[in-house]
Structures are given as structure tokens and as C-alpha cells.
Design a protein around this motif. Sequence first.
Motif, PDB file in Angstrom:
ATOM      1  N   LYS A 218       0.840  -1.196   0.000  1.00 38.00           N
ATOM      2  CA  LYS A 218       0.000   0.000   0.000  1.00 38.00           C
ATOM      3  C   LYS A 218       0.875   1.245   0.000  1.00 38.00           C
ATOM      4  O   LYS A 218       0.612   2.213  -0.733  1.00 38.00           O
ATOM      5  CB  LYS A 218      -0.934  -0.006   1.213  1.00 38.00           C
ATOM      6  CG  LYS A 218      -1.882   1.190   1.251  1.00 38.00           C
ATOM      7  CD  LYS A 218      -2.808   1.107   2.453  1.00 38.00           C
ATOM      8  CE  LYS A 218      -3.739   2.323   2.499  1.00 38.00           C
ATOM      9  NZ  LYS A 218      -4.654   2.272   3.679  1.00 38.00           N
ATOM     10  N   ALA A 219       1.928   1.223   0.802  1.00 33.57           N
ATOM     11  CA  ALA A 219       2.847   2.364   0.840  1.00 33.57           C
ATOM     12  C   ALA A 219       3.579   2.538  -0.484  1.00 33.57           C
ATOM     13  O   ALA A 219       3.871   3.664  -0.895  1.00 33.57           O
ATOM     14  CB  ALA A 219       3.856   2.176   1.975  1.00 33.57           C
ATOM     15  N   ARG A 220       3.851   1.405  -1.163  1.00 35.12           N
ATOM     16  CA  ARG A 220       4.595   1.488  -2.427  1.00 35.12           C
ATOM     17  C   ARG A 220       3.738   1.930  -3.598  1.00 35.12           C
ATOM     18  O   ARG A 220       4.202   2.674  -4.472  1.00 35.12           O
ATOM     19  CB  ARG A 220       5.241   0.131  -2.750  1.00 35.12           C
ATOM     20  CG  ARG A 220       6.472  -0.180  -1.931  1.00 35.12           C
ATOM     21  CD  ARG A 220       7.319  -1.260  -2.570  1.00 35.12           C
ATOM     22  NE  ARG A 220       6.851  -2.604  -2.355  1.00 35.12           N
ATOM     23  CZ  ARG A 220       7.198  -3.379  -1.334  1.00 35.12           C
ATOM     24  NH1 ARG A 220       8.005  -2.911  -0.400  1.00 35.12           N
ATOM     25  NH2 ARG A 220       6.741  -4.624  -1.217  1.00 35.12           N
ATOM     26  N   TYR A 221       2.484   1.453  -3.656  1.00 33.74           N
ATOM     27  CA  TYR A 221       1.730   1.597  -4.901  1.00 33.74           C
ATOM     28  C   TYR A 221       0.337   2.214  -4.781  1.00 33.74           C
ATOM     29  O   TYR A 221      -0.302   2.442  -5.802  1.00 33.74           O
ATOM     30  CB  TYR A 221       1.549   0.221  -5.559  1.00 33.74           C
ATOM     31  CG  TYR A 221       2.801  -0.591  -5.682  1.00 33.74           C
ATOM     32  CD1 TYR A 221       3.897  -0.133  -6.410  1.00 33.74           C
ATOM     33  CD2 TYR A 221       2.909  -1.838  -5.062  1.00 33.74           C
ATOM     34  CE1 TYR A 221       5.051  -0.881  -6.521  1.00 33.74           C
ATOM     35  CE2 TYR A 221       4.067  -2.595  -5.168  1.00 33.74           C
ATOM     36  CZ  TYR A 221       5.129  -2.116  -5.896  1.00 33.74           C
ATOM     37  OH  TYR A 221       6.272  -2.867  -6.017  1.00 33.74           O
ATOM     38  N   ALA A 222      -0.170   2.467  -3.596  1.00 34.91           N
ATOM     39  CA  ALA A 222      -1.549   2.938  -3.478  1.00 34.91           C
ATOM     40  C   ALA A 222      -1.797   4.220  -4.263  1.00 34.91           C
ATOM     41  O   ALA A 222      -2.904   4.445  -4.757  1.00 34.91           O
ATOM     42  CB  ALA A 222      -1.932   3.132  -2.015  1.00 34.91           C
ATOM     43  N   ASP A 223      -0.767   5.059  -4.391  1.00 32.35           N
ATOM     44  CA  ASP A 223      -0.940   6.310  -5.128  1.00 32.35           C
ATOM     45  C   ASP A 223      -0.631   6.151  -6.607  1.00 32.35           C
ATOM     46  O   ASP A 223      -0.563   7.132  -7.349  1.00 32.35           O
ATOM     47  CB  ASP A 223      -0.056   7.407  -4.525  1.00 32.35           C
ATOM     48  CG  ASP A 223       1.430   7.070  -4.589  1.00 32.35           C
ATOM     49  OD1 ASP A 223       1.769   5.883  -4.818  1.00 32.35           O
ATOM     50  OD2 ASP A 223       2.258   7.984  -4.401  1.00 32.35           O
ATOM     51  N   LYS A 224      -0.435   4.893  -7.051  1.00 30.28           N
ATOM     52  CA  LYS A 224      -0.092   4.644  -8.447  1.00 30.28           C
ATOM     53  C   LYS A 224      -1.122   3.752  -9.144  1.00 30.28           C
ATOM     54  O   LYS A 224      -0.873   3.234 -10.222  1.00 30.28           O
ATOM     55  CB  LYS A 224       1.292   3.993  -8.538  1.00 30.28           C
ATOM     56  CG  LYS A 224       2.406   4.848  -7.935  1.00 30.28           C
ATOM     57  CD  LYS A 224       3.736   4.114  -7.955  1.00 30.28           C
ATOM     58  CE  LYS A 224       4.854   4.975  -7.401  1.00 30.28           C
ATOM     59  NZ  LYS A 224       4.662   5.298  -5.970  1.00 30.28           N
ATOM     60  N   LEU A 225      -2.269   3.564  -8.505  1.00 30.89           N
ATOM     61  CA  LEU A 225      -3.309   2.709  -9.069  1.00 30.89           C
ATOM     62  C   LEU A 225      -4.026   3.411 -10.222  1.00 30.89           C
ATOM     63  O   LEU A 225      -3.863   4.618 -10.419  1.00 30.89           O
ATOM     64  CB  LEU A 225      -4.306   2.333  -7.973  1.00 30.89           C
ATOM     65  CG  LEU A 225      -3.756   1.399  -6.890  1.00 30.89           C
ATOM     66  CD1 LEU A 225      -4.729   1.318  -5.718  1.00 30.89           C
ATOM     67  CD2 LEU A 225      -3.482   0.018  -7.443  1.00 30.89           C
ATOM     68  N   PRO A 226      -4.798   2.672 -11.027  1.00 31.87           N
ATOM     69  CA  PRO A 226      -5.530   3.291 -12.133  1.00 31.87           C
ATOM     70  C   PRO A 226      -6.356   4.481 -11.676  1.00 31.87           C
ATOM     71  O   PRO A 226      -7.033   4.436 -10.651  1.00 31.87           O
ATOM     72  CB  PRO A 226      -6.427   2.153 -12.636  1.00 31.87           C
ATOM     73  CG  PRO A 226      -5.658   0.916 -12.315  1.00 31.87           C
ATOM     74  CD  PRO A 226      -4.986   1.208 -11.001  1.00 31.87           C
ATOM     75  N   GLY A 227      -6.269   5.562 -12.453  1.00 35.61           N
ATOM     76  CA  GLY A 227      -6.980   6.779 -12.125  1.00 35.61           C
ATOM     77  C   GLY A 227      -6.146   7.790 -11.373  1.00 35.61           C
ATOM     78  O   GLY A 227      -6.512   8.967 -11.287  1.00 35.61           O
ATOM     79  N   SER A 228      -4.995   7.341 -10.821  1.00 33.54           N
ATOM     80  CA  SER A 228      -4.126   8.264 -10.115  1.00 33.54           C
ATOM     81  C   SER A 228      -3.355   9.119 -11.117  1.00 33.54           C
ATOM     82  O   SER A 228      -3.294   8.833 -12.313  1.00 33.54           O
ATOM     83  CB  SER A 228      -3.131   7.493  -9.228  1.00 33.54           C
ATOM     84  OG  SER A 228      -2.239   6.737 -10.041  1.00 33.54           O
ATOM     85  N   GLU A 229      -2.748  10.177 -10.626  1.00 35.00           N
ATOM     86  CA  GLU A 229      -1.938  11.032 -11.503  1.00 35.00           C
ATOM     87  C   GLU A 229      -0.792  10.228 -12.105  1.00 35.00           C
ATOM     88  O   GLU A 229      -0.445  10.389 -13.276  1.00 35.00           O
ATOM     89  CB  GLU A 229      -1.384  12.221 -10.719  1.00 35.00           C
ATOM     90  CG  GLU A 229      -0.529  13.159 -11.573  1.00 35.00           C
ATOM     91  CD  GLU A 229       0.071  14.293 -10.763  1.00 35.00           C
ATOM     92  OE1 GLU A 229       0.761  15.135 -11.356  1.00 35.00           O
ATOM     93  OE2 GLU A 229      -0.139  14.321  -9.530  1.00 35.00           O
TER      94      GLU A 229
END
Length: 285
Positions: A218-229
Motif C-alpha cells: 500500500k505504501a509502495r503503490y496505493a498512489d499509483k493505481l488506475p486513475g491516479s496522476e
Amino acid sequence: MRDRGTPVGREAARFPRLPIVLALSAAALLSAAGPARAVDIPDYQAALDVVRSADVHDAVCRFLGTPLPQGGSETMVAVPDKPDPCEGLPAFTLKDPLAVNEVAPGFVAGTAQPVPTEAVRLSHLVSTLDVTVNDRTATVLLAPTDGGGWHLAGVRDGDGDAAYAGRATLGTLVFTEPQIRGWYQLQLTTVEPLNDQAREGLDGRSAVSLAEYQQLVKARYADKLPGSEYDTRGMSSGYGTEDRAAGPASRTPLLAGGSIAALALAGGALVLARLRRARRGRGEA
């Protein structure tokens, strides 16, 4: 939900135990499935039919009959179109396909429970040769077809994915974190690394709980999921179901150089694009 020590009724008391019940149910399913089928493969007979087909056999022959290109991973060369692509090659067959499971987006986002049935998803299937051919091994990749069934997505050099996928045993599940090329074994709710990348992904620990692993990814990729910037800028590390950069799949066989050597057939452009995006997401050349 945590028990705060206040009296609760029978109905309310059931909810804190839900993750445990789900985990035990998942473990029972894994145990019943057997070593090679830790996660049931839908349309398995269709997958067998594909890897045993003459078209796939010929595709592998074309791959093995073409020398690996020299140069970087972006080097592409056309595969010669011989009348009999298997001419001059030793006889070989393809092994039964294995499931390649990967960490699931909902698990990464933290919206799914840290239990085996929610933590991973089926990504694709792989099948390898029963013998080496001219000192080379190869892996056939199968992708799901819309409406059911499987189709050939590509042929890659080496057999590493199948070697890890085949390590699933009775009661365990093997899965990959493709962004770092990490491979893990999951037993009930304990995650253990199978390669150096996975050990690094667990901060050097020999095992963590599934809940702890969820916090790490979650710390590595939660902000990189589909729809993210990160995703909309075209740098997604592989969670998307579509690749915006990939155009229509070419039917001209191509051979990609370097460590991700692959024969891109109809539908194979997506596989190569995902691999390249994963490399860019890690800052590799």
C-alpha cells in the motif's frame, strides 16, 4: 474491527472474527486445489488446447529458430516466415499451463481484507518446453480472451516465471509483485520471499503476516493505481487492465532484445508494453 472491551451481543461478536473465518476458508480451498492448481484456472481445458495447438507450436519454433537480437531491450527484429518453422529443430512439447498470480489492486489500495482470496488475482498463464532446444528455454504466455477461453499473448526467453509458479505446494499459494519482480509464497496468512527482490520488498525479513505485507505494498503503490496522476501520466507499474500507449496489436512476429526477449504475436503487444512500463516505473533503462 477491533474489540474495545465493551459488552456485545452474539451478532456483533461475529464480525471481528470475519477475517479469520475468510482466511481459514481460503486455506481449505488452497489445500483442496493441489500443488499445480492453487488457484483454479477458468477454462483450463481451453488453455490446454491452446498450448497443444499447431499454431502455438509453430510460434515457439519461430522464436527458437531466430537468434536473440543484439542490443538493448528496445531492439526489434522481424522473425523470418519459413514454410516450416520447426524444420531443423529438435522435437519438443509444451508442459501444462500454470497460473501466474499477482498482488491484487484492491489489496494494494487497502480496500480488501488481508486474506488469500482477496490478496491476489490470476494474471495470466505460462507454459514451458519439456526440453531445452539449442541450449535455450522459452515460456509461452496465455492471456484471457473476452467472453472466455485463452489465447497466445507471446513467447518469452527463459522459464523463470514457470519455475516460481510451479513452486506452489499443497496448502500454499505463489504470487508475484511484478513491479519489483518479486516472488512470494503465501501459506494461510504468512508471506515468505522466494527471491532476492521479494526479500528486499519485505525489508530483509524472512516472513511477514499478510496484513503487514498489505501495508508495505500500500505504501509502495496505493498512489499509483488506475486513475491516479501516476497512472494518467503513463507511468503505471502494471495494475491497469489496459495500456494507453499500446496501439493495435500487430500480427507481424517481432523479437524484442535484452532481458525481456519475447515474440510478440497477435495480442502480445500488451504483454510487452506492460513489461516495459514496469521497467520505466522502477527507473530502469
